[in-house]
Design a protein around this motif. Structure first.
Motif, short mmCIF file in Angstrom:
data_model
loop_
_atom_site.label_atom_id
_atom_site.label_comp_id
_atom_site.label_asym_id
_atom_site.label_seq_id
_atom_site.Cartn_x
_atom_site.Cartn_y
_atom_site.Cartn_z
N LEU A 114 0.59 -1.20 -0.17
CA LEU A 114 -0.18 -0.31 -0.07
C LEU A 114 0.64 1.17 0.14
O LEU A 114 2.44 1.59 0.06
N ASN A 115 0.00 2.41 -0.19
CA ASN A 115 0.89 4.18 0.27
C ASN A 115 2.07 3.93 -0.76
O ASN A 115 3.44 4.17 -0.07
N ASN A 116 1.93 3.69 -2.57
CA ASN A 116 3.38 3.87 -2.81
C ASN A 116 4.50 3.06 -2.66
O ASN A 116 5.49 3.27 -3.03
N GLY A 117 4.35 1.78 -2.72
CA GLY A 117 5.06 0.96 -1.91
C GLY A 117 5.70 1.39 -0.49
O GLY A 117 7.19 0.34 -0.02
N ARG A 118 5.17 1.70 0.15
CA ARG A 118 6.28 1.78 1.56
C ARG A 118 5.37 1.78 2.43
O ARG A 118 5.88 0.99 3.67
N ILE A 119 4.48 0.80 2.46
CA ILE A 119 3.78 -0.43 3.85
C ILE A 119 3.42 -1.25 2.78
O ILE A 119 3.46 -1.64 1.60
N VAL A 120 3.88 -2.53 4.06
CA VAL A 120 3.07 -4.05 3.31
C VAL A 120 2.45 -4.76 4.09
O VAL A 120 2.42 -4.52 5.58
N ASN A 121 1.33 -5.78 4.36
CA ASN A 121 0.72 -5.99 4.75
C ASN A 121 1.17 -7.68 4.21
O ASN A 121 0.80 -8.17 3.43
N PHE A 122 1.51 -8.50 6.01
CA PHE A 122 2.06 -9.82 5.89
C PHE A 122 0.69 -10.71 5.87
O PHE A 122 -0.26 -10.18 6.82
N HIS A 123 0.01 -11.56 5.83
CA HIS A 123 -0.61 -12.30 5.55
C HIS A 123 -2.11 -11.82 5.92
O HIS A 123 -2.53 -11.28 7.21
N ILE A 124 -3.44 -10.91 4.60
CA ILE A 124 -4.48 -10.45 5.26
C ILE A 124 -5.31 -11.29 6.27
O ILE A 124 -5.96 -10.87 7.07
N ASP A 125 -5.14 -12.58 5.79
CA ASP A 125 -6.45 -13.40 6.13
C ASP A 125 -6.11 -14.20 7.52
O ASP A 125 -6.31 -14.18 8.75
N TRP A 126 -4.91 -14.92 7.39
CA TRP A 126 -4.17 -16.38 8.08
C TRP A 126 -2.44 -16.37 7.56
O TRP A 126 -2.85 -16.28 6.34
N SER A 127 -2.07 -16.83 8.58
CA SER A 127 -1.42 -17.14 8.10
C SER A 127 -0.65 -18.91 8.10
O SER A 127 -1.61 -19.73 8.62
N SER A 128 0.19 -19.49 6.58
CA SER A 128 0.25 -20.99 6.55
C SER A 128 1.58 -20.61 6.06
O SER A 128 1.78 -21.79 5.63
N GLY A 129 2.54 -19.60 6.53
CA GLY A 129 4.52 -19.89 5.72
C GLY A 129 4.59 -18.94 6.90
O GLY A 129 4.21 -18.08 6.98
#
Length: 253
Positions: free
Chosen positions: A38-53
């Motif tokens: 997000l935000n022109n490549g400055r914000i990173v979100n990981f595993h939006i729903d759940w994590s599998s790795g």
């Protein structure tokens, strides 16, 4: 490649605070599918729903194009700090960006150097305790200083220097990219600042002139300045680095 023992803690001004603003972002073409930007490549979100790795993402340009230069960048780990491993560090393009296991991905092999939220530094699947674990569920600001001349990586936590973490990176021929990884569901990293040391007096003068004057209207400046000076002043940083990259590639050939 070697680990270096941590220096005594010291509270100092952030490195390269008056240096060049190094305009890079997280790379949408060099990431795990479990990463959103997000935000022109400055914000990173990981595993939006759940994590599998474990997922990771690299920056969109290497920080060691200028081999003897210093680079500093900061990432804010938002308050969802928990799980097996949340990491910040450097990798070459050969390091993988996803694992279906929960692992310390940055530094699992010789292509990465990373610090995890548990206070461990990793390289070549070896680790050591470097600092105290980060407080869980509490936002933490991590800075990474790469010193190309001495081949070292030094980390900062909430503005406080933690000492040298790695050495020997001046012997690495591959390009090194800022990299972050996480096993934690719905975790978020924000790129706060990225700085590069001025290469020389000429580079510093160009920076000051660009801050003081607008070169958008080329015609007027072309009438005043010698051609070479004018071309250097309007040359974008990306173009300068592209020229440097091509020159290095030609030397290799």
């Amino acid at each position: 490649m070697k680990f270096l023992m941590k220096n005594s803690w010291s509270s100092i001004q952030k490195p390269l605070s008056n240096a060049f603003d190094d305009d890079w972002q997280w790379n949408s073409d060099d990431r795990s599918d479990a990463v959103r930007i997000l935000n022109n490549g400055r914000i990173v979100n990981f595993h939006i729903d759940w994590s599998s790795g474990t997922a990771a993402i690299r920056g969109n340009k290497p920080i060691n194009i200028y081999r003897n230069c210093k680079y500093y960048w900061e990432v804010l780990l938002k308050d969802r700090i928990f799980g097996t491993s949340m990491m910040i560090g450097l990798t070459t393009s050969k390091a993988k960006l996803y694992s279906d296991s929960y692992i310390n991905l940055i530094g699992e092999n010789k292509f990465g150097w990373g610090l995890s939220h548990k206070g461990l530094v990793w390289h070549n699947n070896q680790w050591r305790q470097y600092t105290k674990p980060f407080q869980e569920n509490c936002s933490t600001l991590i800075g990474c200083l790469y010193d190309g001349h001495n081949g070292t990586i030094t980390y900062y936590k909430d503005g406080q220097c933690l000492g040298i973490a790695f050495g020997g990176l001046d012997s690495i021929d591959d390009y090194l990219y800022p990299t972050i990884s996480s096993t934690a569901a719905q975790s978020q990293f924000i790129l706060i600042t990225a700085k590069r040391e001025f290469l020389n007096l000429q580079d510093r003068c160009r920076h000051v002139l660009r801050q003081s004057y607008s070169f958008e209207h080329h015609y007027g400046w072309q009438q005043i300045l010698p051609k070479r000076i004018f071309q250097y002043l309007i040359l974008h940083e990306e173009e300068s680095e592209s020229i440097e990259f091509n020159q290095q590639q030609n030397q290799v050939k």
